[in-house]
Design a protein around this motif. Structure first.
Motif, PDB file in Angstrom:
ATOM      1  N   ILE A  47       1.139  -1.296  -0.036  1.00  0.00           N
ATOM      2  CA  ILE A  47       0.076   0.032  -0.007  1.00  0.00           C
ATOM      3  C   ILE A  47       0.817   1.271  -0.052  1.00  0.00           C
ATOM      4  O   ILE A  47       1.814   1.444   0.701  1.00  0.00           O
ATOM      5  CB  ILE A  47      -0.995   0.010   1.139  1.00  0.00           C
ATOM      6  N   ILE A  48       0.955   2.195  -1.074  1.00  0.00           N
ATOM      7  CA  ILE A  48       1.762   3.122  -1.368  1.00  0.00           C
ATOM      8  C   ILE A  48       0.727   4.503  -1.326  1.00  0.00           C
ATOM      9  O   ILE A  48      -0.173   4.583  -2.112  1.00  0.00           O
ATOM     10  CB  ILE A  48       2.618   3.168  -2.354  1.00  0.00           C
ATOM     11  N   GLU A  49       0.854   5.363  -0.334  1.00  0.00           N
ATOM     12  CA  GLU A  49       0.130   6.554  -0.091  1.00  0.00           C
ATOM     13  C   GLU A  49       0.745   7.865  -0.904  1.00  0.00           C
ATOM     14  O   GLU A  49       1.910   8.062  -0.422  1.00  0.00           O
ATOM     15  CB  GLU A  49      -0.500   6.968   1.253  1.00  0.00           C
ATOM     16  N   MET A  50       0.247   8.537  -1.952  1.00  0.00           N
ATOM     17  CA  MET A  50       0.979   9.676  -2.477  1.00  0.00           C
ATOM     18  C   MET A  50      -0.094  10.711  -2.201  1.00  0.00           C
ATOM     19  O   MET A  50      -0.985  10.539  -1.784  1.00  0.00           O
ATOM     20  CB  MET A  50       1.046   9.291  -4.080  1.00  0.00           C
ATOM     21  N   ASP A  51       0.572  11.869  -2.800  1.00  0.00           N
ATOM     22  CA  ASP A  51      -0.413  13.224  -2.584  1.00  0.00           C
ATOM     23  C   ASP A  51      -1.779  12.999  -3.032  1.00  0.00           C
ATOM     24  O   ASP A  51      -2.757  13.753  -2.268  1.00  0.00           O
ATOM     25  CB  ASP A  51       0.309  14.384  -3.389  1.00  0.00           C
ATOM     26  N   HIS A  52      -1.900  12.511  -4.419  1.00  0.00           N
ATOM     27  CA  HIS A  52      -3.479  12.411  -4.752  1.00  0.00           C
ATOM     28  C   HIS A  52      -4.091  11.023  -4.944  1.00  0.00           C
ATOM     29  O   HIS A  52      -5.189  10.914  -5.422  1.00  0.00           O
ATOM     30  CB  HIS A  52      -3.343  13.087  -6.221  1.00  0.00           C
ATOM     31  N   GLU A  53      -3.243   9.954  -4.439  1.00  0.00           N
ATOM     32  CA  GLU A  53      -3.831   8.883  -4.868  1.00  0.00           C
ATOM     33  C   GLU A  53      -3.450   7.723  -3.884  1.00  0.00           C
ATOM     34  O   GLU A  53      -2.012   8.111  -3.472  1.00  0.00           O
ATOM     35  CB  GLU A  53      -3.610   8.246  -6.250  1.00  0.00           C
ATOM     36  N   VAL A  54      -3.986   6.563  -3.660  1.00  0.00           N
ATOM     37  CA  VAL A  54      -3.330   5.549  -2.782  1.00  0.00           C
ATOM     38  C   VAL A  54      -3.341   4.385  -3.600  1.00  0.00           C
ATOM     39  O   VAL A  54      -4.456   3.874  -4.394  1.00  0.00           O
ATOM     40  CB  VAL A  54      -4.346   5.161  -1.783  1.00  0.00           C
ATOM     41  N   LEU A  55      -2.187   3.788  -3.975  1.00  0.00           N
ATOM     42  CA  LEU A  55      -2.001   2.607  -4.682  1.00  0.00           C
ATOM     43  C   LEU A  55      -1.747   1.249  -3.964  1.00  0.00           C
ATOM     44  O   LEU A  55      -1.246   1.352  -2.860  1.00  0.00           O
ATOM     45  CB  LEU A  55      -0.811   2.690  -5.447  1.00  0.00           C
ATOM     46  N   ILE A  56      -2.578   0.450  -4.200  1.00  0.00           N
ATOM     47  CA  ILE A  56      -2.627  -0.862  -3.751  1.00  0.00           C
ATOM     48  C   ILE A  56      -1.966  -1.866  -4.591  1.00  0.00           C
ATOM     49  O   ILE A  56      -2.660  -1.819  -6.005  1.00  0.00           O
ATOM     50  CB  ILE A  56      -3.966  -1.538  -3.221  1.00  0.00           C
ATOM     51  N   LEU A  57      -0.950  -2.791  -4.604  1.00  0.00           N
ATOM     52  CA  LEU A  57      -0.532  -3.709  -5.410  1.00  0.00           C
ATOM     53  C   LEU A  57      -0.498  -5.140  -4.921  1.00  0.00           C
ATOM     54  O   LEU A  57      -0.119  -5.209  -3.613  1.00  0.00           O
ATOM     55  CB  LEU A  57       1.183  -3.593  -5.682  1.00  0.00           C
ATOM     56  N   ALA A  58      -1.232  -5.877  -5.465  1.00  0.00           N
ATOM     57  CA  ALA A  58      -1.208  -7.443  -5.075  1.00  0.00           C
ATOM     58  C   ALA A  58      -0.553  -8.269  -5.834  1.00  0.00           C
ATOM     59  O   ALA A  58      -0.877  -8.328  -7.044  1.00  0.00           O
ATOM     60  CB  ALA A  58      -2.872  -7.561  -4.909  1.00  0.00           C
ATOM     61  N   ALA A  59       0.184  -9.078  -5.243  1.00  0.00           N
ATOM     62  CA  ALA A  59       1.092 -10.190  -6.073  1.00  0.00           C
ATOM     63  C   ALA A  59       0.231 -11.208  -6.718  1.00  0.00           C
ATOM     64  O   ALA A  59      -0.270 -12.179  -5.872  1.00  0.00           O
ATOM     65  CB  ALA A  59       2.644 -10.597  -5.516  1.00  0.00           C
ATOM     66  N   LEU A  60      -0.035 -11.309  -7.960  1.00  0.00           N
ATOM     67  CA  LEU A  60      -0.910 -12.331  -8.472  1.00  0.00           C
ATOM     68  C   LEU A  60      -0.407 -12.963  -9.797  1.00  0.00           C
ATOM     69  O   LEU A  60      -1.225 -12.697 -10.822  1.00  0.00           O
ATOM     70  CB  LEU A  60      -2.294 -11.682  -8.921  1.00  0.00           C
ATOM     71  N   PRO A  61       0.971 -13.370  -9.804  1.00  0.00           N
ATOM     72  CA  PRO A  61       1.402 -13.804 -11.133  1.00  0.00           C
ATOM     73  C   PRO A  61       0.522 -15.226 -11.435  1.00  0.00           C
ATOM     74  O   PRO A  61       0.100 -15.921 -10.685  1.00  0.00           O
ATOM     75  CB  PRO A  61       2.640 -14.305 -10.732  1.00  0.00           C
TER      76      PRO A  61
END
Length: 135
Positions: A47-61
């Protein structure tokens, strides 16, 4: 990692124990699921929070994007889906199978910020990427 570096292996063990404790904590306090809806594994997330957005990356290869569902439930992102063995594996001799198969579910508590409702979703390098725009 140098096998003689005591700090490195102690740190790796500590991180592993924290991950196991977090997984057990989630299992103890998660709400009951309907019968038959038991997930067999949880994908790791960032979970990465930036100024204008929160990104969620889920490892699903190896997971078909059509088999992934992501929903918001009261400030919790719920990612569910299914990784299926390729049909060729049915007659193959499998020497090692480390990628988990079957139904998965991951519940992620989101940062306590207001979101616009605009959700960006896609796949990148084997990861599900969800972008939540902040209000």
């Amino acid at each position: 990692m140098d096998p003689n570096d005591r700090r490195a292996w102690m740190f790796a063990d500590a991180v592993d124990m924290l991950m196991r404790a977090e997984r057990l904590h989630r299992q103890m306090f998660e709400p009951q699921r309907p019968a038959g809806a038991v997930a067999s594994w949880e994908p790791p997330v960032d979970i990465i929070e930036m100024d204008h957005e929160v990104l969620i990356l889920a490892a699903l290869p190896g997971v078909d994007p059509e088999q992934i569902n992501a929903t918001l439930e009261h400030g919790i992102l719920v990612i569910t889906g299914h990784r299926k063995l390729p049909p060729e594996f049915q007659t193959a001799v499998i020497h090692r199978l480390e990628l988990p198969q079957g139904r998965f579910e991951r519940r992620v508590q989101l940062p306590n910020v207001r979101y616009t409702g605009h959700v960006r979703q896609g796949m990148l390098n084997g990861c599900l990427v969800i972008g939540l725009v902040k209000a």
